[in-house]
Motif scaffolding. Sequence first.
Motif, short mmCIF file in Angstrom:
data_model
loop_
_atom_site.label_atom_id
_atom_site.label_comp_id
_atom_site.label_asym_id
_atom_site.label_seq_id
_atom_site.Cartn_x
_atom_site.Cartn_y
_atom_site.Cartn_z
N ASP A 172 -0.11 -6.29 -2.17
CA ASP A 172 -0.47 -4.93 -1.79
C ASP A 172 -1.64 -4.39 -2.59
N LEU A 173 -1.72 -4.73 -3.88
CA LEU A 173 -2.80 -4.23 -4.73
C LEU A 173 -4.16 -4.73 -4.24
N THR A 174 -4.19 -5.98 -3.78
CA THR A 174 -5.44 -6.54 -3.25
C THR A 174 -5.87 -5.78 -2.00
N LEU A 175 -4.95 -5.59 -1.09
CA LEU A 175 -5.28 -4.87 0.15
C LEU A 175 -5.67 -3.42 -0.14
N MET A 176 -5.05 -2.83 -1.16
CA MET A 176 -5.35 -1.44 -1.50
C MET A 176 -6.80 -1.28 -1.96
N ARG A 177 -7.35 -2.30 -2.61
CA ARG A 177 -8.75 -2.22 -3.04
C ARG A 177 -9.68 -2.03 -1.84
N PHE A 178 -9.37 -2.73 -0.75
CA PHE A 178 -10.19 -2.62 0.46
C PHE A 178 -10.00 -1.25 1.12
N LEU A 179 -8.77 -0.74 1.08
CA LEU A 179 -8.51 0.58 1.66
C LEU A 179 -9.25 1.67 0.88
N ILE A 180 -9.21 1.59 -0.45
CA ILE A 180 -9.91 2.58 -1.28
C ILE A 180 -11.41 2.51 -1.03
N ALA A 181 -11.93 1.27 -0.93
CA ALA A 181 -13.37 1.08 -0.70
C ALA A 181 -13.82 1.67 0.63
N ARG A 182 -12.90 1.78 1.57
CA ARG A 182 -13.24 2.34 2.89
C ARG A 182 -12.53 3.66 3.13
N SER A 183 -12.31 4.40 2.05
CA SER A 183 -11.76 5.77 2.12
C SER A 183 -10.47 5.85 2.91
N MET A 184 -9.63 4.82 2.76
CA MET A 184 -8.30 4.74 3.38
C MET A 184 -8.36 4.66 4.90
#
Length: 249
Positions: A27-39
């Motif tokens: 989940d932490l890995t995927l969250m980095r991509f979500l944060i980078a694209r403003s969720m």
Amino acid sequence: MEAQETAVTQMRKSLEKLGCSTENYNDLTLMRFLIARSMDIEKAAKMFVQWKKWRDDFLPLGFIPESEVPDELASNKVYLQIPSSNAHHHHPVVIVKTNKHFSSKDQLQFKKFVVHFLDKSIASSFMEGKEKGDEKLLAILDLGNITYKNVDPRALITGFQFLQSYYPERLAKCYIISMPWFFVSIWKMISVFLEKTTLEKIVIVGNGEEERKKFRNEIGEDTLPEEYGGLAKLTAIQDVTVSHFPESN
């Protein structure tokens, strides 16, 4: 927290629809991509797919061995400082001495070198050799004693664009030190190619004592090399051993 968990779950479903397995990513890995694209779930999923394809194509071994970047390593321009156990942060510190850089005739080797030192730096912060997924690094871009021969906007743009596209949320902060007057206009040109979120993480450290003191405190004296006002020895990245990072084929 619940909102983040929901977003990650929805992103996994979006990736499955795109035919991309997330079985090996936490989940932490995927969250980095979500944060980078403003969720934004769709944008984050698209970024993840592009990242995974790039890793598969550009790193068939899963890493870039030293044997593929000999000329770049020989320049001794990138250093890696591992924070001490009592440091107030646990981010590895990458130092780039630009006065040792000259525009590479082999652009592919340069790009491989960027990936090599970013991957090795991030791996150096893994706990017990295992990636959590949210590890970050600090960067110091040292522009001291550079001449026009060392100025290579393409190299800097490449480095920052790799961070933006393929290492989302891996950069904690980037300090630019000893910027000469003639580089100010060059930096303005480079900045056009950087995303707002990247620019917000870049700090240009002036020559004032207060600015220098704050810089030393944020890096930590035990981590910062002596020539920058710290207590540590400067260590070339190839001289740092990271037990779980493969160095060669």
